[in-house]
Design a protein around this motif. Structure first.
Motif, PDB file in Angstrom:
ATOM      1  N   ALA A 218      72.170 -12.565 -20.597  1.00 15.78           N
ATOM      2  CA  ALA A 218      71.270 -11.441 -20.297  1.00 15.78           C
ATOM      3  C   ALA A 218      70.528 -11.669 -18.984  1.00 15.78           C
ATOM      4  O   ALA A 218      70.384 -10.746 -18.171  1.00 15.78           O
ATOM      5  N   GLU A 219      70.053 -12.881 -18.759  1.00 14.31           N
ATOM      6  CA  GLU A 219      69.343 -13.181 -17.512  1.00 14.31           C
ATOM      7  C   GLU A 219      70.270 -13.057 -16.315  1.00 14.31           C
ATOM      8  O   GLU A 219      69.863 -12.606 -15.233  1.00 14.31           O
ATOM      9  N   THR A 220      71.527 -13.430 -16.490  1.00  8.33           N
ATOM     10  CA  THR A 220      72.496 -13.316 -15.390  1.00  8.33           C
ATOM     11  C   THR A 220      72.829 -11.856 -15.112  1.00  8.33           C
ATOM     12  O   THR A 220      72.971 -11.449 -13.952  1.00  8.33           O
ATOM     13  N   ILE A 221      72.946 -11.067 -16.176  1.00  8.62           N
ATOM     14  CA  ILE A 221      73.172  -9.637 -15.997  1.00  8.62           C
ATOM     15  C   ILE A 221      71.992  -9.008 -15.268  1.00  8.62           C
ATOM     16  O   ILE A 221      72.172  -8.161 -14.375  1.00  8.62           O
ATOM     17  N   TRP A 222      70.787  -9.421 -15.632  1.00  7.82           N
ATOM     18  CA  TRP A 222      69.609  -8.902 -14.934  1.00  7.82           C
ATOM     19  C   TRP A 222      69.663  -9.272 -13.447  1.00  7.82           C
ATOM     20  O   TRP A 222      69.379  -8.453 -12.582  1.00  7.82           O
ATOM     21  N   PHE A 223      70.044 -10.515 -13.163  1.00  6.30           N
ATOM     22  CA  PHE A 223      70.164 -10.947 -11.765  1.00  6.30           C
ATOM     23  C   PHE A 223      71.154 -10.059 -11.017  1.00  6.30           C
ATOM     24  O   PHE A 223      70.878  -9.589  -9.906  1.00  6.30           O
TER      25      PHE A 223
END
Length: 255
Positions: A218-223
Motif C-alpha cells: 500500500a505504501e508503495t502504491i501511494w508512492f
C-alpha cells in the motif's frame, strides 16, 4: 476539493491497506468488494479515523453486469476518480496442468483478467472525460516468471502485465497515467484463498523468512500515485529481501 481513489477488492489484505493509506493522505474513497459487512465496517473506521467520505459498492468483478450497474450507478461526484487501484485478484489451487480444476481456472481468469478489464473499461472512460487519472494494476512476480504448478495463475498475471502495457499506450495521449506493481511473497489471505481455507498449509508458505505485508504494498502504491504529474512509474517489482525469485527464498531453516 478532496481527490478520490477507487479500490477494488478492498475488504482485506492489500486493498484494505490501500484504503487506509489513501484515507490517511486525505483521499475520499470508493471501495468495492464482495463482502458488504466488511465494506461497511471499513468505511466506518476510515470515516471516524481520517474524517474522509467513503462510498461502498458490493459486487463481484467477475460479473460484467454487476460491474457496470454498480459503478455507473454511483452519483456523478464519485466518478471524478483520480486513482484506480485494480487490486481484486486471487489464486486457486496449486496443481500441475493435467490435474488442474476447470472451476479454479475459470475463477482466476474471470477475476484476474476479465474483472480487471470490466472495471478499467468503465473507470478509464470517466478519466478520459475528466481529463485526468491514474490506473494502478496489481500484478505479481507470477506475471514476470512461471513457477511449478502455477500455470494458469501465472498466465493470468502475465496477462495483467501485458494489459498494463497496452493501457499505458492506449491512454498515453489522454494524459492518464498507468502503472503496475508486481509483488513477491506477501502475507495476506492470498495463500488461504489459494488453498481453500487450509490455514496450516497457507502458514507454511511464509515459514522461515520475513515476507512482505499488505502495508508494504500500500505504501508503495501511494508512492507511485504521489509522483508529480509528469512522472509515471510504468512497472515496479517488489520482493521481500529474502526472496530472489518466485521459487528462490532464503529461509532460516534452509540447509
Amino acid at each position: 476539493m478532496a481527490k478520490i481513489a477507487l479500490i477494488t477488492g478492498a475488504t482485506a489484505g492489500i486493498g484494505e491497506a490501500c484504503a487506509h493509506t489513501f484515507a490517511r493522505e486525505g483521499y475520499n474513497l470508493v471501495l468495492t468488494g464482495r463482502r458488504m459487512e466488511r465494506l461497511e465496517k471499513i468505511a466506518q473506521q476510515l470515516n471516524k479515523k481520517y474524517n474522509v467520505e467513503v462510498a461502498i459498492s458490493s459486487f463481484d468483478v467477475r460479473s460484467r453486469e454487476q460491474v457496470i450497474q454498480n459503478l455507473e450507478g454511483l452519483p456523478a461526484q464519485w466518478k471524478k476518480v483520480d486513482v484506480l487501484v485494480n487490486n481484486a485478484g486471487l489464486s486457486q489451487g496449486l496443481d500441475p496442468i493435467q490435474n488442474g480444476s476447470y472451476d479454479d481456472w475459470e475463477t482466476m481468469i474471470d477475476t484476474n483478467i476479465k474483472g480487471l478489464l470490466y472495471v478499467s473499461r468503465v473507470v478509464s472512460n470517466w478519466m478520459v472525460t475528466n481529463g485526468f487519472g491514474h490506473i494502478i494494476n496489481l500484478g505479481s512476480i507470477a506475471g514476470k516468471e512461471v513457477y511449478p504448478n502455477g500455470n494458469v495463475y501465472c498466465a493470468t498475471k502475465h496477462a495483467v502485465d501485458a494489459l498494463n502495457k497496452g493501457m499505458r499506450i492506449d491512454l498515453n495521449d489522454k494524459g492518464i497515467r498507468v502503472s503496475a506493481i508486481h509483488p513477491g511473497a506477501v502475507e495476506t489471505e492470498f495463500s488461504e484463498v489459494r488453498f481453500k481455507g487450509d490455514k496450516e498449509r497457507a502458514k507454511k508458505v511464509y515459514d522461515g523468512f520475513e515476507p512482505l505485508v499488505a502495508d508494504d504494498i500500500a505504501e508503495t502504491i501511494w508512492f507511485i500515485s504521489s509522483r508529480p504529474a509528469h512522472v509515471n512509474i510504468n512497472d515496479l517489482v517488489i520482493m521481500p529481501t529474502a526472496q530472489a525469485s518466485a521459487t528462490n527464498i532464503f529461509r532460516s531453516n534452509n540447509k
